[in-house]
Scaffold this motif. Structure first.
Motif, mmCIF file in Angstrom:
data_model
loop_
_atom_site.group_PDB
_atom_site.id
_atom_site.type_symbol
_atom_site.label_atom_id
_atom_site.label_comp_id
_atom_site.label_asym_id
_atom_site.label_seq_id
_atom_site.Cartn_x
_atom_site.Cartn_y
_atom_site.Cartn_z
ATOM 1 N N GLY A 203 0.785 -1.228 0.000
ATOM 2 C CA GLY A 203 0.000 0.000 0.000
ATOM 3 C C GLY A 203 0.818 1.280 0.000
ATOM 4 N N GLN A 204 2.133 1.184 0.227
ATOM 5 C CA GLN A 204 3.004 2.361 0.209
ATOM 6 C C GLN A 204 3.363 2.701 -1.237
ATOM 7 N N PRO A 205 3.553 3.972 -1.548
ATOM 8 C CA PRO A 205 3.899 4.335 -2.926
ATOM 9 C C PRO A 205 5.314 3.883 -3.310
ATOM 10 N N VAL A 206 5.445 3.353 -4.511
ATOM 11 C CA VAL A 206 6.741 2.973 -5.074
ATOM 12 C C VAL A 206 6.878 3.613 -6.447
ATOM 13 N N LEU A 207 8.097 3.965 -6.793
ATOM 14 C CA LEU A 207 8.383 4.511 -8.125
ATOM 15 C C LEU A 207 8.650 3.359 -9.072
ATOM 16 N N LEU A 208 7.901 3.286 -10.153
ATOM 17 C CA LEU A 208 8.113 2.212 -11.117
ATOM 18 C C LEU A 208 9.382 2.430 -11.927
ATOM 19 N N ARG A 209 9.739 3.685 -12.144
ATOM 20 C CA ARG A 209 10.984 4.064 -12.813
ATOM 21 C C ARG A 209 11.579 5.222 -12.019
ATOM 22 N N PRO A 210 12.824 5.562 -12.229
ATOM 23 C CA PRO A 210 13.443 6.625 -11.428
ATOM 24 C C PRO A 210 12.665 7.942 -11.396
ATOM 25 N N LEU A 211 11.976 8.288 -12.474
ATOM 26 C CA LEU A 211 11.235 9.549 -12.502
ATOM 27 C C LEU A 211 9.726 9.355 -12.454
ATOM 28 N N GLY A 212 9.280 8.150 -12.190
ATOM 29 C CA GLY A 212 7.843 7.898 -12.059
ATOM 30 C C GLY A 212 7.347 6.999 -13.151
ATOM 31 N N PRO A 213 6.141 6.623 -13.129
ATOM 32 C CA PRO A 213 5.066 7.028 -12.222
ATOM 33 C C PRO A 213 5.181 6.341 -10.869
ATOM 34 N N ARG A 214 4.474 6.903 -9.902
ATOM 35 C CA ARG A 214 4.429 6.368 -8.552
ATOM 36 C C ARG A 214 3.042 5.769 -8.332
ATOM 37 N N ARG A 215 3.006 4.583 -7.742
ATOM 38 C CA ARG A 215 1.703 3.995 -7.401
ATOM 39 C C ARG A 215 1.845 3.118 -6.159
ATOM 40 N N PRO A 216 0.747 2.886 -5.476
ATOM 41 C CA PRO A 216 0.789 2.065 -4.259
ATOM 42 C C PRO A 216 1.205 0.628 -4.582
ATOM 43 N N LEU A 217 1.980 0.053 -3.693
ATOM 44 C CA LEU A 217 2.443 -1.316 -3.893
ATOM 45 C C LEU A 217 1.287 -2.290 -3.718
ATOM 46 N N ASP A 218 0.974 -2.978 -4.794
ATOM 47 C CA ASP A 218 -0.005 -4.054 -4.785
ATOM 48 C C ASP A 218 0.806 -5.334 -4.964
ATOM 49 N N PRO A 219 0.766 -6.264 -4.005
ATOM 50 C CA PRO A 219 1.562 -7.481 -4.130
ATOM 51 C C PRO A 219 1.282 -8.293 -5.390
ATOM 52 N N ALA A 220 0.115 -8.124 -5.994
ATOM 53 C CA ALA A 220 -0.214 -8.843 -7.226
ATOM 54 C C ALA A 220 0.390 -8.184 -8.463
ATOM 55 N N ASP A 221 0.972 -7.003 -8.316
ATOM 56 C CA ASP A 221 1.558 -6.254 -9.428
ATOM 57 C C ASP A 221 3.059 -6.547 -9.486
ATOM 58 N N SER A 222 3.458 -7.416 -10.400
ATOM 59 C CA SER A 222 4.868 -7.825 -10.509
ATOM 60 C C SER A 222 5.805 -6.655 -10.749
ATOM 61 N N ALA A 223 5.392 -5.695 -11.560
ATOM 62 C CA ALA A 223 6.240 -4.530 -11.851
ATOM 63 C C ALA A 223 6.472 -3.701 -10.587
ATOM 64 N N ALA A 224 5.445 -3.541 -9.774
ATOM 65 C CA ALA A 224 5.581 -2.768 -8.537
ATOM 66 C C ALA A 224 6.468 -3.503 -7.529
#
Length: 76
Positions: free
Chosen positions: A40-61
């Motif tokens: 549920g905490q925000p993570v950056l998918l790439r160094p400059l974004g986008p940012r989204r909440p960590l969903d354990p089912a989301d492999s990229a996150a």
């Protein structure tokens, strides 16, 4: 996806990122605990974004979280 890396204390790990919410990673209890800690905490998918909440089912996150908090050596 198979990910190999080291934790902050230098301990090596190898996990499989499954993409399943009930068991997002297999292979290391410490990495599994890290994923649960940041759920549920925000993570950056790439160094400059986008940012989204960590969903354990989301492999990229989950991979983005591992890249932020561990030293990922290989991801395939």
């Amino acid at each position: 996806m198979l990910v190999t890396g080291t934790l902050e204390d230098g301990a090596a790990y190898q996990v499989e990122v499954t993409g399943r919410a009930d068991r997002p990673v297999t292979g290391s209890r410490r990495v599994r605990a890290l994923v649960e800690q940041y759920r549920g905490q925000p993570v950056l998918l790439r160094p400059l974004g986008p940012r989204r909440p960590l969903d354990p089912a989301d492999s990229a996150a989950v991979l983005a979280l591992l890249r932020q908090h561990t030293r990922v050596v290989e991801a395939r």
